[in-house]
Design an enzyme around this catalytic site. Structure first.
Site, PDB file in Angstrom:
ATOM      1  CG  ASN A 192      18.428  24.342 -32.599  1.00  0.00           C
ATOM      2  OD1 ASN A 192      18.704  23.155 -33.115  1.00  0.00           O
ATOM      3  ND2 ASN A 192      18.342  24.497 -31.164  1.00  0.00           N
TER       4      ASN A 192
ATOM      5  CG  HIS B 293      17.525  25.281 -24.844  1.00  0.00           C
ATOM      6  ND1 HIS B 293      17.893  25.090 -26.147  1.00  0.00           N
ATOM      7  CD2 HIS B 293      17.380  26.442 -24.726  1.00  0.00           C
ATOM      8  CE1 HIS B 293      17.832  26.266 -26.830  1.00  0.00           C
ATOM      9  NE2 HIS B 293      17.704  27.081 -25.913  1.00  0.00           N
TER      10      HIS B 293
ATOM     11  CG  ASP C 263      17.616  30.691 -26.073  1.00  0.00           C
ATOM     12  OD1 ASP C 263      17.787  29.669 -26.694  1.00  0.00           O
ATOM     13  OD2 ASP C 263      16.663  30.666 -25.548  1.00  0.00           O
TER      14      ASP C 263
ATOM     15  CB  CYS D 137      20.743  24.639 -28.359  1.00  0.00           C
ATOM     16  SG  CYS D 137      20.475  23.005 -27.642  1.00  0.00           S
TER      17      CYS D 137
END
Length: 1110
Positions: A199, A451, A468, A204
């Site tokens: 990131n 997010h 993630d 994201c």
């Protein structure tokens, strides 16, 4: 929303008071700390239950303190509490933090990974509560974390908002902790076989989409087959960057960076910290890839994967009249509000709308008819992307809100259900529209931020993975799915009282693959699909990484030695530098093992510089208190017997693993190295620079050893010899002392000794010819101090064309003290423009990275520094344009940019009118007549103010152009029809606007579009007659025009009209020109090219659209 520790910038402390919770605790809460691999809250079956509690703070507005603490609770082996600043921590926002107390008393090396959320509950509308989530690595040195700007104070204390009711504020807190050591040791590749994406700040949304696209092998294969060449660079080529990224995701052992990809988009660091809507980014990226795929072997591949078609139809009930239009889609936007699952959303999507009553359909020759309107699908794509409308506009709050309602989606989606109720009659029923869920893109947060992450099953097996950012984990989808549905969850709270909280983490985008196409979509990717030059490039990159990794591992064993010679002084002084002696970054450097003997190194020097070792003398450099670097002293024979690592300890402090040396070599007349002079204790090594004011140049003259008790007058002949002057030339000497933060250059008294002049080894003396006062006036910088002062103000300025504000055209080195005239003259010379007054400059906005709105006026600033400053922050960018007339003349004119509407053309013609500032609108129109094509020579024109697709003003010919604001309004000029020149009592000039409903179902809010126009109507004319005139004016086809509805719109209220109505009676006739609030509305679909509406159609003020520039 800045996340940061709770340090207080004010030294003054207020008294902290304790406010008990409404829910009393019998004992501190105790939970077990989860010792396994870290997983975010609630996404692992073995997770410990997070702690949830409610803090009700009464008499909130009367607290009268800066800080407020909650009770203390036990969490594992630590105690924690909540800290808030009711009036903000030096900001106009509520500040809120979680604090772990007594952290300094915990064992050495203690650290935890904490996840927590704060919610300020809206007690009037639960769905409008403000929630923020964070996670952070906490330790003894940093034991608190939270939000300095949680929510604006004006919103918090506004009683109508519902955050404080009966002077009570309710805060809900959820906390979970994990052993931090497990977080850092986790290996995604080892645990799952997949790697994540790094990131860059707020990327994201991009990472989750890229992972989804990567795990559609057909898409990956298409990307690999996009044409690229060995000369393409990932940072400038989107296809190469995407190929490189996908290849690394396949083969890398660690998470992959996306910087090359974002650079290829034309993005900089600023863009990396802007969060965007993932569905919007998906559209923009696919559009850009389609553009890059044109006229290649993969043209049409994006359409093949994602494009489906549906039919919008209208069918009359009482007469035989039908109308339909086919449209394509890449994703479907499904309603969440009011729908419990995907099937309910599809039912709503194809639901029939009845057009009756005041909303009848105009069916051409049949007039207004009852009809039914709807949508049916002709075909679905192999990969079906469903965008869930989690964000929508709220008319009560006048802003976007997130819909966190529970919404279910199946693992298998049957779109042939109920005998194909979603399909149109022409759909191919042989195609089985049974879909399997491939991935779920999740949004965690609210409308102002959040997010993104993705759940994907790459092979459509039962094993799901969570992507993630850098972390990839195996997931139990049974639990994950139930939580991704959203909605509320009830848990036993304190004292077993039920506790409800809203899940802010929920599915935002669903990706299904048609079962009959899964083998083709999940195809194999082999090495033949990947170009050889791509594999070779990445092999080189990997090899370079391994070399760097090895160098980094061995870095503590090596050091750098930089060797400066007289040749470096001569090469750099006056060219690269003016101050000091040398730029060490540009001299010869050697990477040596710290244990290497210096004697051995001297042999390398002998070979490199062709100077025998016995003719070498090395001096150590020293950094003085005034931040200058000078040769300080020679190495002793004893010191030269040690290792280079030992000598580094004697060198400049702060230069870790870098030894700087000056190599003193005595050159003979044949320029070969000769014996070195013996340096005695009273010898001083001085360096000399020669300044020639007539040339404005400074150069290195040489160096000399002098006796400390001698005088500068004793070496004047030698200095003249170095300069090439006559032996008796009168010269002036100055000592260059420092240049930061200001220039210090002092006159040297030639009759005082060197010691009395406080000169020592390494000092610099600048000298020049002595000039008479009259001669000095001819030079810009008549002496050394003025020259150095001028050099100190020099800066390299990047110039950009105003037409291409992102590209540097050229660079110039200018002084910040250069006048306006000097700057534009240099720019004119660079552009080969004869008249510098035709150059117009514009300053740079350092925050938007764009040109400022207003140009720099002719001689409107004193110097370059004023041009570069933006709120006291300096820039190094200026924008230029070359005018066709001198700027002073242009400034005396008013420039109006307007659009001219032709009577026989649909397109508007852009025109620029320049007239003296005291001119009138009549002057503008007369000048315009000379530039545009008129329908007849005698045509008269008028000027209109147009804004938001409405006409706000018709200018009088006598209006002064100085009063026109063309920054807010669009100026439109048009011919006045003959019929409108002489309006009588039975005539009226009305406004005609296009409009449509924002929400076709609720029909509560309209918006205008297209070009508005004026129309003269007469008393007695029916709408049927006026419609024919409108159709003829706009040149609309019969079939299309039959779908249009005509309405009288007054202050936003819509009244549909029958063909027989006399329109004149609906408009106020107190004036022959009707006000813009009342108009004849033309309701129809906006056919101007646009992207389909999405969740981002109502943008917040801080949100910016996604743009890919390259």
């Amino acid at each position: 929303m800045p996340l940061m520790p709770s340090f207080d910038h004010n030294e003054e402390e207020d008294v902290n008071i304790f406010v008990p919770e409404a829910i009393e605790l019998e004992a501190p809460i105790k939970i077990e700390v989860y010792e396994g691999t870290y997983n975010p809250m609630g996404n692992h079956p073995e997770d410990a239950q997070p702690v949830r509690f409610t803090w009700k703070i009464e008499d909130f507005s009367g607290l009268g303190v800066r800080k407020l603490y909650s009770s203390t609770y036990q969490l594992g082996d630590v105690k924690w509490r909540i800290l808030i600043f009711p009036m903000g921590n030096n900001v106009d926002f509520l500040s809120m933090y979680i604090e772990f107390i007594d952290a300094t008393n915990l064992p050495y090396g203690w650290s935890i990974y904490a996840e927590f959320s704060f919610t300020v509950v809206n007690q009037l509308h639960r769905g409008y509560s403000i929630k923020k989530e964070a996670k952070h690595h906490l330790n003894a040195g940093e034991s608190d974390w939270g939000f300095t700007s949680f929510m604006p104070l004006n919103e918090l204390y506004d009683a109508s908002r519902g955050f404080i009711v009966n002077d009570t504020c309710v805060i809900e807190v959820v906390v979970a902790i994990y052993r931090a050591t497990d977080q850092w040791s986790y290996d995604s590749k080892r645990e799952t076989g997949y790697v994540g994406l790094k990131n860059q700040g707020a990327t994201c949304y991009m990472n989750s989409l890229l992972q989804m696209l990567f795990h559609i092998p057909y898409f990956r294969k298409v990307v690999y087959h996009m044409p690229t060449s060995v000369n393409d660079e990932p940072s400038t080529s989107i296809p190469m960057a995407l190929q490189s990224l996908f290849y690394k995701l396949q083969h890398s052992e660690r998470s992959v960076a996306t910087k090359d990809l974002t650079k290829s988009f034309g993005w900089d660091t600023h863009h990396a910290f802007l969060q965007h809507d993932v569905q919007e980014f998906n559209r923009v990226l696919c559009e850009k890839l389609e553009e890059k795929m044109k006229i290649t072997v993969v043209e049409g591949a994006i359409q093949h994967l994602f494009e489906g078609h549906h039919k919008n139809y209208i069918e009359c009930i009482n007469v035989d009249y039908k109308s339909s239009r086919q449209e394509s889609f890449y994703d479907l936007q499904l309603d969440v509000k009011g729908c419990h699952d995907v099937y309910a959303s599809f039912d709503k999507y194809v639901a029939i709308e009845h057009l009756d009553g005041d909303n009848k359909y105009h069916a051409g020759q049949y007039g207004l008819q009852d009809a039914k309107k709807g949508v049916l699908f002709i075909d679905f794509p192999p990969v079906l992307q469903l965008h869930l409308k989690r964000f929508e506009y709220d008319f009560v709050q006048d802003g976007m809100v997130k819909i966190n309602d529970r919404y279910e989606f199946p693992l298998q989606l049957d779109l042939d259900r109920d005998n194909g109720r979603y399909l149109s009659p022409e759909a191919d029923r042989r195609v089985r529209n049974l879909y399997i869920l491939h991935s779920v893109l999740v949004h965690n947060g609210g409308v102002h931020g959040g997010h993104y992450y993705a759940f994907i099953r790459p092979t459509l097996s039962n094993q799901w993975y969570k992507f993630d950012d850098e972390r990839v984990t195996k997931e139990d989808m049974t639990k994950a799915l139930s939580e991704l549905y959203g909605g509320e969850e009830t848990n036993p709270g304190i004292n077993n009282a039920p506790f409800k909280f809203t899940r802010h983490s929920n599915a935002y985008m669903l990706v299904y693959i048609r079962e009959s196409d899964k083998d083709k979509i999940l195809c194999d990717i082999d090495e033949r699909d990947i170009s050889e030059h791509l594999k070779e490039r990445l092999k080189r990159e990997q090899k370079e990484k391994e070399i760097k990794k090895k160098e980094k591992a061995e870095a503590h064993m090596y050091m750098t030695v930089k060797v400066v010679t007289d040749e470096d002084f001569a090469e750099q002084i006056g060219k690269d530098i003016c101050f000091d002696l040398v730029d060490h970054a540009k001299v010869k450097s050697f990477r040596l093992h710290k244990l290497k003997l210096f004697h051995t190194f001297k042999e390398e020097i002998a070979s490199e510089f062709r100077v025998p070792a016995h003719f070498q003398r090395f001096w150590l450099w020293a950094k003085r208190q005034n931040q200058t670097h000078r040769p300080n002293r020679p190495l002793t024979l004893l010191e030269e017997s040690h290792t280079v690592g030992y000598l580094n300890k004697l060198s400049i402090k702060g230069q870790d693993d870098e030894l700087r040396l000056f190599l003193e070599v005595e050159r003979r007349q044949d320029l070969l190295a000769g014996p070195l002079p013996c340096k005695e204790s009273d010898d001083i090594l001085l360096f000399f620079k020669l300044y020639e004011p007539e040339k404005g140049e400074l150069r290195y003259a040489g160096r000399l050893f002098v006796k400390s008790n001698c005088k500068p007058a004793d070496i004047l002949e030698k200095l003249n010899e170095l300069a090439g002057y006559a032996p008796d030339e009168e010269i002036e000497l100055f000592e260059e002392i420092s240049f930061e933060p200001m220039v210090m250059c002092e006159y040297i008294d030639k009759e005082l000794t060197f010691r009395s002049n406080q000169l020592e080894d390494g000092d610099i003396i600048c000298y020049q010819k002595s000039h008479a006062a009259q001669t000095r006036q001819q030079f810009r910088c008549p002496d050394v101090p003025s020259f150095l002062e001028y050099q100190h103000t020099l800066q390299v300025i990047r110039f950009r064309s105003l037409e291409r504000p992102r590209e540097d055209e050229f660079c110039l080195q200018l002084s910040k003290l250069d006048s306006y005239d000097e700057v534009v003259e240099r720019v004119a010379n660079q552009l080969r423009v004869d008249d510098p007054s035709k150059i117009r400059l514009t300053s740079h906005n350092i925050y938007s990275q764009q040109p400022k709105a207003h140009h720099i006026r002719y001689r409107g600033v004193e110097n370059l520094l004023e041009m570069l400053l933006h709120y006291d922050e300096p820039s190094d960018v200026l924008y230029f344009e070359v005018l066709d007339i001198p700027l002073p003349e242009l400034q005396e004119l008013r420039i109006l940019n307007l659009a001219f509407s032709h009577t026989k053309k649909t397109e508007l013609e852009s025109c620029s009118i320049r007239l003296p500032k005291d001119s009138t609108v009549g002057d503008v129109l007369e000048d315009l007549k000379k530039k545009v094509e008129l329908s007849r020579p005698s045509a008269e024109l008028r000027l209109l103010d147009v804004f938001a697709h409405k006409i706000y003003k018709i200018h009088l010919s006598s209006d002064k152009i100085s009063m026109i604001n063309d920054n807010r309004w669009t100026l439109r000029a048009e011919e006045i029809p003959e019929e409108e020149k002489f309006l009588g009592p039975s005539n009226c000039l009305i406004h005609v606007y296009h409009f449509m409903y924002v929400d076709a179902q609720s029909r509560t809010r309209i918006k205008n579009f297209g070009e508005p126009f004026l129309l003269m109507i007469s008393d007695g004319e029916t709408l049927s007659y006026i419609k024919a005139r409108v159709k003829n004016k706009l040149k609309v086809q019969d079939e299309e025009f039959s779908k249009w509805k005509f309405a009288f719109v007054s202050y936003g209220q819509v009244e549909y009209l029958e063909d027989s109505v006399t329109l004149f009676n609906h408009f106020q006739t107190s004036a022959i020109r009707v006000p813009w609030e009342q108009y004849l509305g033309l309701e129809h679909i906006n056919n101007t090219p646009r992207r389909p509406a999405a969740a981002y159609q109502y943008r917040t003020s801080h949100d910016k659209p996604v743009r890919i520039y390259n």
